[in-house]
Design a protein around this motif. Structure first.
Motif, PDB file in Angstrom:
ATOM      1  N   GLU A 135       0.853  -1.195   0.000  1.00  0.00           N
ATOM      2  CA  GLU A 135       0.000   0.000   0.000  1.00  0.00           C
ATOM      3  C   GLU A 135       0.880   1.233   0.000  1.00  0.00           C
ATOM      4  OE1 GLU A 135      -3.383   2.125   2.826  1.00  0.00           O
ATOM      5  OE2 GLU A 135      -2.651   0.124   3.289  1.00  0.00           O
ATOM      6  N   SER A 136       0.659   2.134  -0.950  1.00  0.00           N
ATOM      7  CA  SER A 136       1.491   3.332  -1.022  1.00  0.00           C
ATOM      8  C   SER A 136       0.682   4.580  -1.354  1.00  0.00           C
ATOM      9  CB  SER A 136       2.582   3.148  -2.083  1.00  0.00           C
ATOM     10  OG  SER A 136       2.010   2.900  -3.348  1.00  0.00           O
ATOM     11  N   GLY A 137      -0.603   4.448  -1.530  1.00  0.00           N
ATOM     12  CA  GLY A 137      -1.434   5.587  -1.890  1.00  0.00           C
ATOM     13  C   GLY A 137      -2.544   5.097  -2.794  1.00  0.00           C
ATOM     14  N   PRO A 138      -3.433   5.982  -3.212  1.00  0.00           N
ATOM     15  CA  PRO A 138      -4.547   5.543  -4.054  1.00  0.00           C
ATOM     16  C   PRO A 138      -4.057   4.802  -5.298  1.00  0.00           C
ATOM     17  CG  PRO A 138      -4.898   7.784  -3.299  1.00  0.00           C
ATOM     18  CD  PRO A 138      -3.498   7.415  -2.903  1.00  0.00           C
ATOM     19  N   ASP A 139      -4.658   3.656  -5.555  1.00  0.00           N
ATOM     20  CA  ASP A 139      -4.311   2.859  -6.722  1.00  0.00           C
ATOM     21  C   ASP A 139      -5.156   3.241  -7.933  1.00  0.00           C
ATOM     22  OD1 ASP A 139      -2.316   1.014  -5.558  1.00  0.00           O
ATOM     23  OD2 ASP A 139      -3.993   0.417  -4.282  1.00  0.00           O
ATOM     24  N   PHE A 140      -6.350   3.746  -7.685  1.00  0.00           N
ATOM     25  CA  PHE A 140      -7.210   4.208  -8.760  1.00  0.00           C
ATOM     26  C   PHE A 140      -8.320   5.055  -8.159  1.00  0.00           C
ATOM     27  CE2 PHE A 140      -9.152   0.220  -7.363  1.00  0.00           C
ATOM     28  CZ  PHE A 140     -10.500   0.532  -7.309  1.00  0.00           C
ATOM     29  N   ASP A 141      -9.033   5.778  -8.989  1.00  0.00           N
ATOM     30  CA  ASP A 141     -10.198   6.506  -8.504  1.00  0.00           C
ATOM     31  C   ASP A 141     -11.314   6.434  -9.534  1.00  0.00           C
ATOM     32  OD1 ASP A 141     -10.068   8.977 -10.296  1.00  0.00           O
ATOM     33  OD2 ASP A 141      -8.131   9.120  -9.278  1.00  0.00           O
TER      34      ASP A 141
END
Length: 207
Positions: free
Chosen positions: A18-24
């Motif tokens: 996990e490092s931040g949003p993967d998609f939106d």
């Protein structure tokens, strides 16, 4: 059962942290109302005997879904952040999945979990924009159920339907016909559609 079974047959590769949003995904509607609707997909495993339920919690204004994993592995985690600008709410999703074995030389794929979840959110988001709270969450429920089953390494042959809201007992895959609704990414080359229909490891590949 049909929909969830197809999804389970499409989840393996290698995991990423996990490092931040993967998609939106953009959804027309009020952020608070959309958050309330999406909180309910934590019940995607309801009605499926033999699978530990997904836990729901909050981190500030975010929703966090904790997915129990097979013994010896850290649980999976799906985080949704919500931001609204005028009539559009952006749902930013971060996925962190354990590298649970899924057959010979295969592990649960965080990348493909992201792909399937993004697709399911787009299907639901389009319907929510049209119908509001009346939009069916069946596709998302089936997706979450499939992720939970895969993460726990559950024997699908030993699962049983106990009632509740899950579509595990009977669900068509017709909702996926709308999955190409998006910002142009759709079913183009390299979009992963071939993986979705594959029956040779699906949500996994070489570890």
């Amino acid at each position: 059962m049909k929909k969830s079974a197809i999804l389970i047959a499409s989840l393996a590769l290698t995991a990423c942290g996990e490092s931040g949003p993967d998609f939106d995904v953009g959804v027309r509607g009020d952020a608070a109302a959309i958050k309330q609707e999406l909180a309910q997909i934590a019940g995607g495993t309801s009605g499926i005997g033999g699978v530990a339920p997904i836990a729901l919690s909050s981190e500030g204004d975010s929703l966090v879904f904790t997915v129990p994993a097979k013994d010896g592995f850290d649980p999976g985690r799906i985080k949704m952040d919500f931001s609204q600008r005028e009539e559009l709410t952006t749902v930013a999703v971060t996925v962190d999945m354990p590298m649970v074995p899924m057959g010979e030389n295969m592990v649960l794929s965080e990348e493909k979990v992201e792909f399937e979840l993004r697709k399911a959110l787009k299907v639901w988001g389009k319907k929510y924009g049209d119908f509001g709270a009346a939009a069916s969450r069946d596709t998302l429920d089936a997706n979450m159920a499939a992720v939970a089953i895969a993460a726990q390494g559950a024997d699908t042959g030993s699962l049983f339907y106990t009632g509740g809201t899950s579509d595990w007992a009977a669900g068509s895959t017709s909702d996926w016909d709308d999955a190409s609704y998006d910002d142009g990414g759709g079913w183009g080359e390299g979009s992963g559609t071939d993986d979705y229909y594959a029956d040779d490891g699906g949500w996994g590949a070489g570890s």
